[in-house]
Design a protein around this motif. Structure first.
Motif, PDB file in Angstrom:
ATOM      1  N   ALA A  77      34.884  56.962  38.929  1.00  0.00           N
ATOM      2  CA  ALA A  77      33.989  57.834  37.965  1.00  0.00           C
ATOM      3  C   ALA A  77      33.350  56.805  36.908  1.00  0.00           C
ATOM      4  O   ALA A  77      32.229  57.214  36.446  1.00  0.00           O
ATOM      5  CB  ALA A  77      34.685  58.900  37.394  1.00  0.00           C
ATOM      6  N   THR A  78      34.219  55.826  36.185  1.00  0.00           N
ATOM      7  CA  THR A  78      33.699  55.113  35.072  1.00  0.00           C
ATOM      8  C   THR A  78      32.953  53.905  35.545  1.00  0.00           C
ATOM      9  O   THR A  78      31.906  53.372  34.690  1.00  0.00           O
ATOM     10  CB  THR A  78      34.871  54.720  34.455  1.00  0.00           C
ATOM     11  OG1 THR A  78      35.712  53.962  34.978  1.00  0.00           O
ATOM     12  CG2 THR A  78      35.561  55.885  33.654  1.00  0.00           C
ATOM     13  N   ALA A  79      33.063  53.317  36.795  1.00  0.00           N
ATOM     14  CA  ALA A  79      32.754  52.259  37.210  1.00  0.00           C
ATOM     15  C   ALA A  79      31.817  52.093  38.541  1.00  0.00           C
ATOM     16  O   ALA A  79      31.389  51.180  39.156  1.00  0.00           O
ATOM     17  CB  ALA A  79      33.567  50.954  37.151  1.00  0.00           C
ATOM     18  N   GLY A  80      31.649  53.371  39.204  1.00  0.00           N
ATOM     19  CA  GLY A  80      31.285  53.485  40.565  1.00  0.00           C
ATOM     20  C   GLY A  80      31.808  52.662  41.633  1.00  0.00           C
ATOM     21  O   GLY A  80      31.277  52.244  42.382  1.00  0.00           O
ATOM     22  N   GLY A  81      33.406  52.162  41.119  1.00  0.00           N
ATOM     23  CA  GLY A  81      34.099  51.387  42.125  1.00  0.00           C
ATOM     24  C   GLY A  81      33.678  50.161  41.945  1.00  0.00           C
ATOM     25  O   GLY A  81      34.303  49.195  42.754  1.00  0.00           O
ATOM     26  N   GLN A  82      32.815  49.589  41.148  1.00  0.00           N
ATOM     27  CA  GLN A  82      32.439  48.248  40.824  1.00  0.00           C
ATOM     28  C   GLN A  82      33.185  47.458  39.940  1.00  0.00           C
ATOM     29  O   GLN A  82      33.545  48.189  38.610  1.00  0.00           O
ATOM     30  CB  GLN A  82      30.983  48.139  40.340  1.00  0.00           C
ATOM     31  CG  GLN A  82      30.192  48.660  41.364  1.00  0.00           C
ATOM     32  CD  GLN A  82      28.708  48.571  41.083  1.00  0.00           C
ATOM     33  OE1 GLN A  82      28.449  48.807  39.746  1.00  0.00           O
ATOM     34  NE2 GLN A  82      27.822  48.231  42.074  1.00  0.00           N
ATOM     35  N   LEU A  83      34.002  46.527  40.197  1.00  0.00           N
ATOM     36  CA  LEU A  83      34.823  45.503  39.201  1.00  0.00           C
ATOM     37  C   LEU A  83      34.337  44.191  39.341  1.00  0.00           C
ATOM     38  O   LEU A  83      33.421  43.845  39.924  1.00  0.00           O
ATOM     39  CB  LEU A  83      36.147  45.705  40.145  1.00  0.00           C
ATOM     40  CG  LEU A  83      36.946  47.077  40.109  1.00  0.00           C
ATOM     41  CD1 LEU A  83      37.982  47.029  40.911  1.00  0.00           C
ATOM     42  CD2 LEU A  83      36.888  47.862  39.048  1.00  0.00           C
ATOM     43  N   THR A  84      34.915  43.613  38.380  1.00  0.00           N
ATOM     44  CA  THR A  84      34.884  42.049  38.188  1.00  0.00           C
ATOM     45  C   THR A  84      36.206  41.447  37.952  1.00  0.00           C
ATOM     46  O   THR A  84      36.908  41.961  37.266  1.00  0.00           O
ATOM     47  CB  THR A  84      33.669  41.837  37.103  1.00  0.00           C
ATOM     48  OG1 THR A  84      32.469  42.253  37.344  1.00  0.00           O
ATOM     49  CG2 THR A  84      33.674  40.220  37.002  1.00  0.00           C
ATOM     50  N   ILE A  85      36.312  40.593  38.663  1.00  0.00           N
ATOM     51  CA  ILE A  85      37.878  39.676  38.583  1.00  0.00           C
ATOM     52  C   ILE A  85      37.148  38.243  38.206  1.00  0.00           C
ATOM     53  O   ILE A  85      36.427  37.616  38.734  1.00  0.00           O
ATOM     54  CB  ILE A  85      38.465  39.552  40.108  1.00  0.00           C
ATOM     55  CG1 ILE A  85      38.614  41.044  40.660  1.00  0.00           C
ATOM     56  CG2 ILE A  85      39.554  39.136  39.986  1.00  0.00           C
ATOM     57  CD1 ILE A  85      38.888  40.836  42.252  1.00  0.00           C
ATOM     58  N   THR A  86      38.144  37.867  37.222  1.00  0.00           N
ATOM     59  CA  THR A  86      37.849  36.504  36.612  1.00  0.00           C
ATOM     60  C   THR A  86      39.446  36.098  36.284  1.00  0.00           C
ATOM     61  O   THR A  86      40.598  36.566  36.364  1.00  0.00           O
ATOM     62  CB  THR A  86      37.072  36.404  35.392  1.00  0.00           C
ATOM     63  OG1 THR A  86      36.433  35.034  35.334  1.00  0.00           O
ATOM     64  CG2 THR A  86      37.630  36.814  34.267  1.00  0.00           C
ATOM     65  N   LYS A  87      39.537  34.651  36.131  1.00  0.00           N
ATOM     66  CA  LYS A  87      40.748  33.925  35.617  1.00  0.00           C
ATOM     67  C   LYS A  87      41.096  34.253  34.298  1.00  0.00           C
ATOM     68  O   LYS A  87      40.066  34.418  33.397  1.00  0.00           O
ATOM     69  CB  LYS A  87      40.642  32.220  35.889  1.00  0.00           C
ATOM     70  CG  LYS A  87      40.345  31.945  37.442  1.00  0.00           C
ATOM     71  CD  LYS A  87      40.451  30.490  37.493  1.00  0.00           C
ATOM     72  CE  LYS A  87      40.174  29.389  36.515  1.00  0.00           C
ATOM     73  NZ  LYS A  87      40.136  27.941  37.176  1.00  0.00           N
ATOM     74  N   HIS A  88      42.300  34.242  34.100  1.00  0.00           N
ATOM     75  CA  HIS A  88      42.971  34.334  32.838  1.00  0.00           C
ATOM     76  C   HIS A  88      43.551  32.975  32.567  1.00  0.00           C
ATOM     77  O   HIS A  88      44.193  32.377  33.300  1.00  0.00           O
ATOM     78  CB  HIS A  88      43.966  35.499  32.648  1.00  0.00           C
ATOM     79  CG  HIS A  88      44.442  35.733  31.469  1.00  0.00           C
ATOM     80  ND1 HIS A  88      45.324  35.004  30.656  1.00  0.00           N
ATOM     81  CD2 HIS A  88      44.143  36.736  30.350  1.00  0.00           C
ATOM     82  CE1 HIS A  88      45.511  35.451  29.386  1.00  0.00           C
ATOM     83  NE2 HIS A  88      45.008  36.630  29.245  1.00  0.00           N
ATOM     84  N   PRO A  89      43.657  32.578  31.410  1.00  0.00           N
ATOM     85  CA  PRO A  89      44.449  31.114  31.133  1.00  0.00           C
ATOM     86  C   PRO A  89      45.847  31.396  31.342  1.00  0.00           C
ATOM     87  O   PRO A  89      46.564  30.108  31.333  1.00  0.00           O
ATOM     88  CB  PRO A  89      43.859  30.748  29.586  1.00  0.00           C
ATOM     89  CG  PRO A  89      43.378  32.142  28.943  1.00  0.00           C
ATOM     90  CD  PRO A  89      43.146  32.869  30.003  1.00  0.00           C
ATOM     91  N   HIS A  90      46.447  32.268  31.180  1.00  0.00           N
ATOM     92  CA  HIS A  90      47.774  32.498  31.487  1.00  0.00           C
ATOM     93  C   HIS A  90      48.338  32.312  32.949  1.00  0.00           C
ATOM     94  O   HIS A  90      49.671  32.451  33.188  1.00  0.00           O
ATOM     95  CB  HIS A  90      48.525  33.502  30.899  1.00  0.00           C
ATOM     96  CG  HIS A  90      48.447  33.516  29.341  1.00  0.00           C
ATOM     97  ND1 HIS A  90      48.551  34.803  28.335  1.00  0.00           N
ATOM     98  CD2 HIS A  90      48.048  32.569  28.523  1.00  0.00           C
ATOM     99  CE1 HIS A  90      48.299  34.595  27.254  1.00  0.00           C
ATOM    100  NE2 HIS A  90      48.151  33.209  27.297  1.00  0.00           N
ATOM    101  N   GLY A  91      47.454  32.004  33.875  1.00  0.00           N
ATOM    102  CA  GLY A  91      47.892  31.944  35.338  1.00  0.00           C
ATOM    103  C   GLY A  91      47.898  33.285  36.047  1.00  0.00           C
ATOM    104  O   GLY A  91      48.392  33.297  36.916  1.00  0.00           O
ATOM    105  N   CYS A  92      46.805  34.238  35.509  1.00  0.00           N
ATOM    106  CA  CYS A  92      46.643  35.356  36.530  1.00  0.00           C
ATOM    107  C   CYS A  92      45.442  35.651  36.548  1.00  0.00           C
ATOM    108  O   CYS A  92      44.504  35.116  36.029  1.00  0.00           O
ATOM    109  CB  CYS A  92      47.440  36.797  35.653  1.00  0.00           C
ATOM    110  SG  CYS A  92      46.774  37.136  33.938  1.00  0.00           S
TER     111      CYS A  92
END
Length: 142
Positions: free
Chosen positions: A28-43
């Motif tokens: 509903a809020t993103a049309g199923g579109q997501l973005t994935i990126t690195k986090h400096p804590h290792g996740c």
């Protein structure tokens, strides 16, 4: 707002099934579109696309002295879309960068998620919760 933890397994192709309780909101809020990126804590950080766009603008506005952080967040960002069964593909590059193999933990962090290798998260949580609580919690009633 996303909250809670979900233990999930990646399939052989590196796909993750988004928990049912989050799918409707993400559709509903993103049309199923997501973005994935690195986090400096290792996740990995997993954003609904509208939240990513806000985060991206804040990162892009940082001064040149933060250029390496721009590279970490923006240079590693990958756009994905939930498929018809609610799965997203976590790229081999992002999985390798964070040590994510098969068993994962998806944490709701308010406006985004964190995706952890389960064993890594458990070890870091155990380390973080050893000893005294940080002073920032002094006003909390536990």
């Amino acid at each position: 707002m996303f909250q809670g933890a979900s233990s999930l397994s990646l399939d052989a192709k590196g796909r993750l099934s988004v928990p049912t309780r989050h799918r409707d909101v993400l559709s509903a809020t993103a049309g199923g579109q997501l973005t994935i990126t690195k986090h400096p804590h290792g996740c990995l950080m997993v954003f609904p696309r509208p939240e990513w766009e806000k985060f991206r603008e804040r990162i892009a506005a940082l001064p040149m002295s933060a250029q390496w952080w721009k590279r970490v967040f923006l240079g590693n960002a990958m756009d994905v879309e939930m498929d018809g069964t609610g799965r997203i593909l976590v790229s081999p590059e992002l999985r390798a960068a964070t040590g994510i193999t098969r068993e994962t933990l998806l944490l709701g962090m308010g406006n985004h998620f964190e995706l952890w290798d389960k064993a890594t998260y458990e070890a870091k949580e155990a380390e973080a919760t050893q000893g005294e609580m940080p002073d920032v919690f002094q006003d909390f009633a536990f």
